[in-house]
Design a protein around this motif. Structure first.
Motif, mmCIF file in Angstrom:
data_model
loop_
_atom_site.group_PDB
_atom_site.id
_atom_site.type_symbol
_atom_site.label_atom_id
_atom_site.label_comp_id
_atom_site.label_asym_id
_atom_site.label_seq_id
_atom_site.Cartn_x
_atom_site.Cartn_y
_atom_site.Cartn_z
ATOM 1 N N VAL A 566 0.835 -1.204 0.000
ATOM 2 C CA VAL A 566 0.000 0.000 0.000
ATOM 3 C C VAL A 566 0.872 1.259 0.000
ATOM 4 O O VAL A 566 0.518 2.272 -0.626
ATOM 5 C CB VAL A 566 -0.999 -0.013 1.174
ATOM 6 N N LEU A 567 2.019 1.218 0.668
ATOM 7 C CA LEU A 567 2.938 2.365 0.613
ATOM 8 C C LEU A 567 3.440 2.554 -0.815
ATOM 9 O O LEU A 567 3.545 3.683 -1.307
ATOM 10 C CB LEU A 567 4.114 2.142 1.560
ATOM 11 N N SER A 568 3.749 1.469 -1.479
ATOM 12 C CA SER A 568 4.198 1.544 -2.868
ATOM 13 C C SER A 568 3.088 2.054 -3.777
ATOM 14 O O SER A 568 3.306 2.922 -4.625
ATOM 15 C CB SER A 568 4.667 0.169 -3.323
ATOM 16 N N SER A 570 0.693 3.943 -3.044
ATOM 17 C CA SER A 570 0.279 5.312 -2.728
ATOM 18 C C SER A 570 0.900 6.339 -3.681
ATOM 19 O O SER A 570 0.321 7.408 -3.907
ATOM 20 C CB SER A 570 0.665 5.671 -1.288
ATOM 21 N N GLY A 571 2.074 6.007 -4.253
ATOM 22 C CA GLY A 571 2.733 6.960 -5.135
ATOM 23 C C GLY A 571 3.206 8.195 -4.408
ATOM 24 O O GLY A 571 3.526 9.216 -5.029
ATOM 25 N N ASP A 572 3.254 8.129 -3.095
ATOM 26 C CA ASP A 572 3.627 9.286 -2.275
ATOM 27 C C ASP A 572 5.135 9.297 -2.071
ATOM 28 O O ASP A 572 5.724 8.305 -1.603
ATOM 29 C CB ASP A 572 2.893 9.209 -0.930
ATOM 30 N N GLY A 573 5.750 10.421 -2.398
ATOM 31 C CA GLY A 573 7.200 10.514 -2.275
ATOM 32 C C GLY A 573 7.695 10.348 -0.855
ATOM 33 O O GLY A 573 8.829 9.896 -0.623
ATOM 34 N N THR A 574 6.854 10.680 0.132
ATOM 35 C CA THR A 574 7.291 10.567 1.528
ATOM 36 C C THR A 574 7.361 9.116 1.988
ATOM 37 O O THR A 574 7.862 8.841 3.086
ATOM 38 C CB THR A 574 6.345 11.349 2.446
ATOM 39 N N ALA A 575 6.852 8.188 1.171
ATOM 40 C CA ALA A 575 6.955 6.768 1.530
ATOM 41 C C ALA A 575 8.340 6.216 1.258
ATOM 42 O O ALA A 575 8.750 5.211 1.853
ATOM 43 C CB ALA A 575 5.914 5.961 0.762
ATOM 44 N N SER A 576 9.090 6.861 0.373
ATOM 45 C CA SER A 576 10.391 6.331 -0.048
ATOM 46 C C SER A 576 11.369 6.157 1.117
ATOM 47 O O SER A 576 12.004 5.095 1.233
ATOM 48 C CB SER A 576 10.999 7.243 -1.112
ATOM 49 N N PRO A 577 11.521 7.135 2.030
ATOM 50 C CA PRO A 577 12.453 6.928 3.151
ATOM 51 C C PRO A 577 12.062 5.764 4.060
ATOM 52 O O PRO A 577 12.928 5.163 4.708
ATOM 53 C CB PRO A 577 12.379 8.262 3.911
ATOM 54 N N LEU A 578 10.770 5.446 4.115
ATOM 55 C CA LEU A 578 10.333 4.308 4.919
ATOM 56 C C LEU A 578 10.660 2.985 4.243
ATOM 57 O O LEU A 578 10.955 1.981 4.900
ATOM 58 C CB LEU A 578 8.820 4.391 5.156
ATOM 59 N N LEU A 579 10.608 2.979 2.914
ATOM 60 C CA LEU A 579 10.786 1.737 2.166
ATOM 61 C C LEU A 579 12.256 1.415 1.904
ATOM 62 O O LEU A 579 12.616 0.237 1.741
ATOM 63 C CB LEU A 579 10.032 1.836 0.843
ATOM 64 N N LEU A 580 13.107 2.425 1.836
ATOM 65 C CA LEU A 580 14.524 2.168 1.523
ATOM 66 C C LEU A 580 15.208 1.219 2.516
ATOM 67 O O LEU A 580 15.968 0.334 2.089
ATOM 68 C CB LEU A 580 15.294 3.486 1.441
ATOM 69 N N PRO A 581 14.985 1.349 3.833
ATOM 70 C CA PRO A 581 15.606 0.368 4.748
ATOM 71 C C PRO A 581 15.181 -1.067 4.453
ATOM 72 O O PRO A 581 15.969 -2.005 4.632
ATOM 73 C CB PRO A 581 15.100 0.825 6.127
ATOM 74 N N VAL A 582 13.946 -1.263 3.994
ATOM 75 C CA VAL A 582 13.481 -2.607 3.636
ATOM 76 C C VAL A 582 14.221 -3.083 2.382
ATOM 77 O O VAL A 582 14.625 -4.253 2.285
ATOM 78 C CB VAL A 582 11.960 -2.608 3.402
ATOM 79 N N VAL A 583 14.402 -2.169 1.419
ATOM 80 C CA VAL A 583 15.127 -2.514 0.190
ATOM 81 C C VAL A 583 16.531 -3.003 0.526
ATOM 82 O O VAL A 583 17.031 -3.989 -0.044
ATOM 83 C CB VAL A 583 15.186 -1.295 -0.749
#
Length: 811
Positions: A566-568, A570-583
């Motif tokens: 759902v974060l992905s 969302s297309g919201d740029g503010t989700a990227s810092p949350l997802l990068l640690p998972v990457v």
């Protein structure tokens, strides 16, 4: 006056014919917000044709007739006598879409009209018949213009050279052109009686220039002609003779025919707009001054004062109301201006049923609602004191007028009506919608607060009213008021899972409801409501909660996967810092990392970081589809795009040439009809071998019946070209190997303590006992969907399939 319009941009039945009240609003768009008919609104009409015109909104004039889908063109009123009785003095209208010319015989109905449909000409035998306009010839026959074309709209002319004119008349009535001679009074009067508008124009112009010379003959026509329309035409000329307007208005207002009285009101309004306003001594019907002398007022007010007592004809009172709009004479009746007193007198005759009359009241009040409403309430108070009406707030005429009003006192009056036990839950939206048309004020906010937090009684009604009122309030901190917070929580409990729930949590900063938003997002990560829920959490900086959710092993990691998805999405740029640690976490499950790659790459910093990791070979080869899909459409510069192209070459198409980037593929327009055929074809795409659309196909992959609602065009292309880039939850591929060496691959349908059940690409299901397995089933890192579809069919055919899928919407 007639008006037609087509609000039919989506193929629904949105064409209407209307009797026009001047200054009226006809509902093509929301009066204040200008929103179209599809925008959600309180008390929205249940039928789409009516929804097109906002007919449930206060301030919208009702339809004369809803004709259905079409392409309306020319329209007239036929005032001849050559055609049959059914067509005389009736609306005749060309509708090019259904190849028809229709008449709409009308009947008076209160302050308005009703109508039916009668065909004049139909293109049943010739579908190229496209009537574009209609006029009345001087002999009373109809002339219909036909642009002659196989279709309507799109500017694709089937025949740009041909066209036809049809004459409609009874049999054995050859066309005759009556001689027109407007050089004499008699000839001009004869021409004034013509059914042809151009002829009448010549007559009016000539008679107007003749002036007093033509007056005696015209006066005779006005006083004694059998046709009221001809009498009204004569009045229109006489009233514009110098210094004669008041005389003929006075005669017309006492005429026994209500239509002539209506014409008198309209003429008075026209005379009132002269550079030197015409004044009339109205000792017989003007209000008296302090000393008992009669006042001198503008002609229009004098006429309204007289005709407001006209209880025989609602159309006359309707015209009085329209004439009151923006009239300001300064004449007082005690402390009140006469205009508002007249309006209140007319308002008191509303029967609580006639929407035409109610809208005429709204037009008449214009920008003078406060004075009009005060005068009306004062009159109502007199009735109450006299005990003629015991329960005014419960009487429909009173409720109607409050609903339509836009005064400073309207909010408190609406609260009284909504809170009344006689107002049922089903009726509340009607009155709540009225708040949307009131100007911002403290009184409005106070009323909404009272409805939001002070309602009691029927639980269903309280929940509905509270939710609607809260939606209209500006956000404020309810935590400072325990009663308000409790009321808000009751409303939120009733709205869980609905868009309004999100709106209220965000507006009032209800932090203890953030877990509910997260749960909703995780339950529906691919749906709009789930995406909207996660956007609220991102807006509210609930990052710690989201980070914990991404690392959660709850429900075997499904909650974390849903959060990443759902974060992905969302297309919201503010989700990227949350997802990068998972990457970057190579211990995180692969499916969660794939979703994180997709979402983090939507921003340039995120995509840059992922590209660096790819160059450093931080991912194994199973991540290549996800990386290729994410980075090929990421916001990278030219140099970075070259690196992406080197690391992840574009897959080859049917002709062995590399496919264009996803962003370019998404711009392609296809043929949805051909796409539907390809989707179901047994020898090419074979999409329905694995997917169901509208109950057709096999249940292997996700059901695509509503995919056009869920995925963008680019996301559809990504799913086809890179099916393993992001595998949906519950559609991961598993492999089971039995002890005899048999390997079975498919979706995991179920797993018990004793057996596993898989369904393969052909929709064949197999259950295998665990005691017969060589090892436990293994989840694969690639999709069951083939990744080489682009090699089987052309880009154009793929574009057709995508176009078809965009049409698959939620019903």
């Amino acid at each position: 006056t007639l008006w037609q319009s087509d609000n039919d941009d989506d193929g629904n039945k949105g064409v209407r014919i209307n009797f026009v009240m001047e200054f009226g609003n006809y509902g093509y768009k929301d009066e204040l917000t200008r929103a179209g008919w599809q925008s959600p609104r309180t008390n929205m009409e249940t039928e789409i044709p009516l929804r097109h015109w906002h007919l449930n909104d206060p301030g919208v004039v009702p339809n004369l007739l809803q004709t259905g889908a079409g392409s309306p063109t020319g329209i007239i009123v036929y005032e001849g006598d050559l055609l049959g009785e059914n067509f005389r003095n009736q609306v005749i209208h060309c509708d090019a879409g259904p190849n028809v010319v229709r008449a709409y015989p009308v009947k008076k109905s209160g302050a308005g009209y009703t109508a039916e449909t009668v065909n004049v000409l139909s293109g049943a035998r010739d579908n190229w018949f496209r009537p574009s306009d209609v006029s009345v010839a001087p002999d009373g026959s109809l002339i219909v213009a036909d642009w002659y074309d196989p279709g309507v709209g799109g500017h694709r002319m089937g025949d740009a050279d041909k066209g036809r004119l049809f004459r409609v008349a009874p049999p054995k009535t050859p066309y005759k052109f009556p001689k027109v001679d407007v050089s004499t009074v008699e000839g001009a009067i004869a021409a004034l009686k013509s059914p042809n508008e151009a002829t009448r124009y010549l007559a009016w112009t000539a008679l107007h220039e003749m002036g007093e010379k033509a007056e005696p003959a015209l006066a005779k026509v006005f006083e004694s002609d059998a046709n009221p329309r001809v009498r009204a035409r004569a009045l229109g000329v006489l009233g514009k003779f110098k210094d004669k307007g008041e005389l003929y208005v006075r005669k017309a207002v006492r005429d026994p025919n209500p239509d002539i009285r209506v014409a008198a009101i309209r003429l008075a309004r026209q005379l009132d707009t002269n550079a030197k306003p015409l004044e009339a001594k109205v000792a017989d019907y003007a209000p008296k001054g302090p000393a008992g002398e009669s006042g001198t007022v503008r002609l229009r007010l004098a006429i309204i004062y007289l005709l407001a007592k006209d209880h025989d004809a609602l159309e006359v009172r309707r015209e009085c109301l329209i004439a009151l709009r923006d009239l300001k004479t300064g004449v007082k009746d005690g402390a009140r201006d006469v205009e508002s007193m007249m309006w209140a007198k007319l308002a008191s005759t509303h029967d609580g049923k006639d929407r035409w009359y109610l809208e005429a009241l709204g037009i008449g009040a214009g920008n003078n609602w406060d004075a009009c409403l005060d005068a009306f309430l004062a009159q109502v108070a007199k009735f109450q004191r006299a005990k003629e009406w015991d329960r005014i707030p419960q009487l429909q005429f009173f409720r109607d007028i409050v609903w339509r009003s836009r005064g400073k006192k309207t909010p408190e009056l609406l609260v009284q009506i909504i809170a009344d036990p006689e107002t049922k839950a089903a009726d509340a939206p009607h009155y709540l919608r009225a708040f949307d048309f009131l100007p911002a004020s403290q009184a409005k906010d106070d009323a909404l607060v009272q409805l939001a937090f002070g309602s009691s009684g029927d639980e269903q009604k309280v929940a509905l009213v509270s939710a609607e009122a809260l939606n209209r309030l500006k956000g404020f901190d309810v935590s400072k008021n325990a009663a308000q917070k409790a009321a808000l929580n009751r409303v939120l409990d009733s709205l869980k899972g609905q868009p309004q729930f999100l709106t209220l949590v965000e507006k009032f900063n209800v932090t203890d409801r953030y877990p509910d938003l997260l749960a909703l997002a995780q339950t529906k990560p691919d749906d709009q409501i789930g995406i909207d829920a996660i956007r609220v959490l991102l807006t509210k900086q609930a990052r710690d909660m989201l980070a914990v959710a991404l690392a959660s092993d709850k429900d075997q990691g499904r909650a974390a996967l849903a959060t990443a998805t759902v974060l992905s999405n969302s297309g919201d740029g503010t989700a990227s810092p949350l997802l990068l640690p998972v990457v970057k976490n190579d211990k995180a499950p692969a499916d969660i990392r794939r979703q994180a790659i997709k979402g983090a790459a939507r921003t340039k910093p995120g995509a840059t970081e992922i590209l660096k990791l790819a160059e450093a070979k931080a991912f194994d080869e199973t991540f290549a589809p996800a990386l290729a899909a994410a980075l090929s459409s990421a916001p990278l510069d030219a140099a970075q795009q070259k690196i992406v192209a080197t690391l992840f070459p574009a897959p080859a198409g049917k002709d062995a040439k590399p496919l264009p980037p996803l962003t370019e593929l998404a711009k392609l327009k296809g043929n949805a009809g051909n796409g539907a055929k390809l989707f179901s074809a047994a020898t090419t795409a074979k999409c329905n071998n694995c997917h169901i659309v509208n109950n057709q196909g096999k249940d292997v992959g996700p059901n695509l019946s509503e995919i056009g609602t869920k995925l963008s065009r680019q996301a559809m292309w990504e799913s086809i070209i890179y099916p393993s880039a992001g595998i949906s939850h519950n559609y991961e591929t598993y492999t089971a190997e039995s002890k005899d060496g048999t390997v079975f691959t498919g979706l995991l349908i179920s797993e018990t303590a004793d057996a596993v059940t898989l369904r393969n690409q052909e929709a064949i299901t197999k259950t295998i006992a665990k005691k017969d397995l060589e090892q436990p089933v293994v989840k694969q890192k690639i999709s069951l969907m083939p990744a080489d579809l682009a090699k089987v069919i052309s880009i154009e055919e793929l574009a057709d399939i995508v176009e078809f899928m965009t049409t698959l919407k939620k019903k």
